[in-house]
Design a protein around this motif. Sequence first.
Motif, PDB file in Angstrom:
ATOM      1  N   LEU A   1       1.151   5.875   5.606  1.00  0.00           N
ATOM      2  CA  LEU A   1       1.281   6.879   6.657  1.00  0.00           C
ATOM      3  C   LEU A   1       0.374   8.068   6.384  1.00  0.00           C
ATOM      4  O   LEU A   1      -0.275   8.588   7.309  1.00  0.00           O
ATOM      5  N   TYR A   2       0.302   8.507   5.135  1.00  0.00           N
ATOM      6  CA  TYR A   2      -0.568   9.624   4.793  1.00  0.00           C
ATOM      7  C   TYR A   2      -2.015   9.311   5.188  1.00  0.00           C
ATOM      8  O   TYR A   2      -2.702  10.137   5.786  1.00  0.00           O
ATOM      9  N   GLU A   3      -2.451   8.097   4.816  1.00  0.00           N
ATOM     10  CA  GLU A   3      -3.842   7.740   5.119  1.00  0.00           C
ATOM     11  C   GLU A   3      -4.048   7.538   6.611  1.00  0.00           C
ATOM     12  O   GLU A   3      -5.086   7.908   7.160  1.00  0.00           O
TER      13      GLU A   3
ATOM     14  N   ALA B   1       0.828  -1.213   0.000  1.00  0.00           N
ATOM     15  CA  ALA B   1       0.000   0.000   0.000  1.00  0.00           C
ATOM     16  C   ALA B   1       0.861   1.262   0.000  1.00  0.00           C
ATOM     17  O   ALA B   1       0.507   2.266   0.612  1.00  0.00           O
ATOM     18  N   HIS B   2       1.991   1.183  -0.671  1.00  0.00           N
ATOM     19  CA  HIS B   2       2.858   2.356  -0.771  1.00  0.00           C
ATOM     20  C   HIS B   2       2.608   3.074  -2.093  1.00  0.00           C
ATOM     21  O   HIS B   2       1.899   2.583  -2.975  1.00  0.00           O
ATOM     22  N   GLY B   3       3.221   4.240  -2.224  1.00  0.00           N
ATOM     23  CA  GLY B   3       3.048   5.020  -3.442  1.00  0.00           C
ATOM     24  C   GLY B   3       4.198   4.822  -4.408  1.00  0.00           C
ATOM     25  O   GLY B   3       4.947   3.841  -4.323  1.00  0.00           O
ATOM     26  N   GLY B   4       4.329   5.761  -5.329  1.00  0.00           N
ATOM     27  CA  GLY B   4       5.359   5.670  -6.341  1.00  0.00           C
ATOM     28  C   GLY B   4       6.747   5.976  -5.815  1.00  0.00           C
ATOM     29  O   GLY B   4       6.931   6.319  -4.639  1.00  0.00           O
ATOM     30  N   GLU B   5       7.705   5.893  -6.691  1.00  0.00           N
ATOM     31  CA  GLU B   5       9.110   6.087  -6.337  1.00  0.00           C
ATOM     32  C   GLU B   5       9.390   7.533  -5.935  1.00  0.00           C
ATOM     33  O   GLU B   5       8.889   8.477  -6.547  1.00  0.00           O
ATOM     34  N   VAL B   6      10.176   7.685  -4.871  1.00  0.00           N
ATOM     35  CA  VAL B   6      10.629   9.001  -4.421  1.00  0.00           C
ATOM     36  C   VAL B   6      12.109   8.907  -4.070  1.00  0.00           C
ATOM     37  O   VAL B   6      12.687   7.818  -4.034  1.00  0.00           O
TER      38      VAL B   6
ATOM     39  N   PHE C   1      -7.399  11.175  -2.594  1.00  0.00           N
ATOM     40  CA  PHE C   1      -6.107  11.776  -2.915  1.00  0.00           C
ATOM     41  C   PHE C   1      -4.951  10.808  -2.657  1.00  0.00           C
ATOM     42  O   PHE C   1      -3.991  10.753  -3.445  1.00  0.00           O
ATOM     43  N   VAL C   2      -5.030  10.042  -1.569  1.00  0.00           N
ATOM     44  CA  VAL C   2      -3.970   9.072  -1.291  1.00  0.00           C
ATOM     45  C   VAL C   2      -3.929   7.998  -2.369  1.00  0.00           C
ATOM     46  O   VAL C   2      -2.850   7.584  -2.813  1.00  0.00           O
TER      47      VAL C   2
END
Length: 272
Positions: A181-183, A146-151, A221-222
């Motif tokens: 974490l955002y969520e 449940a992570h996002g894209g590359e940073v 948004f997340v």
Amino acid sequence: MNETIEPLNPIAFNLGPIPVHWYGIIIGSGLALALFLAIREANRRGLPKDLFADLMLWAIPIAIISARIYYVIFEWKYYVKHPIDIPQIWTGGIAIHGALIGAVITTIVFAKKRGISFWKIADIAAPSIILGQAIGRWGNFMNQEAHGGEVSLSFLQSLHLPDFIINQMYIEGVYYHPTFLYESLWDFAGFILLILLRRANFRRGELFLSYVIWYSIGRYFVEGLRTDSLMLGSLRMAQMISIALIVGAIAIILYRRQKKMAEARYLDQANL
């Protein structure tokens, strides 16, 4: 911080040959705390002491099953080839929207059989639900899902995150957005907001519908940052449902007010 970073062990301990995963412990802890808070508030609102305990006996297993079914449906291309993996929820792969569908349907039936307003139960449960979600997201953290894209590493450091979170977001040589974490933070903020809104003595049902709106805004948004979205064609399913829930919740509030179906207030003790 480099390729020598080792992820946290997703297994907390073993009971003989049975591994006990952090994912299950965290989800279970969130459910337990949510139930405790709901029971305490139900007692304050004059509902039977065993109401939420009885409800959870049905709602929790049905919600887990429906959450898994929902997830499997949208990942059917994988599970049709690996049917043995379908019941393995401890490795991740449950969808909160599926859980909410199962829980709401169960609560509607339960409330009708007990002769108690569904909306009263839902209002009491709303802060507990979003708190459970906030805690549950840390199960995704332990599973590195449940992570996002590359940073970049510098981006994560700019968020002033502790090293254990940054390290866990290092997956196969790449750093990722900690969308779990955002969520989680959004949900914790929602929990505080709903606790405060209780004092406003909202019309019955509107506290729960406020939860639906708040959670759906954040999830929309997340979800846009995540890399593992359940898709319907080229559309992110969670975003579509979030929009539908926001519009639907607002419409229900307006309709119930217009039809004078929401005259009872949250703090009312009578009119179960």
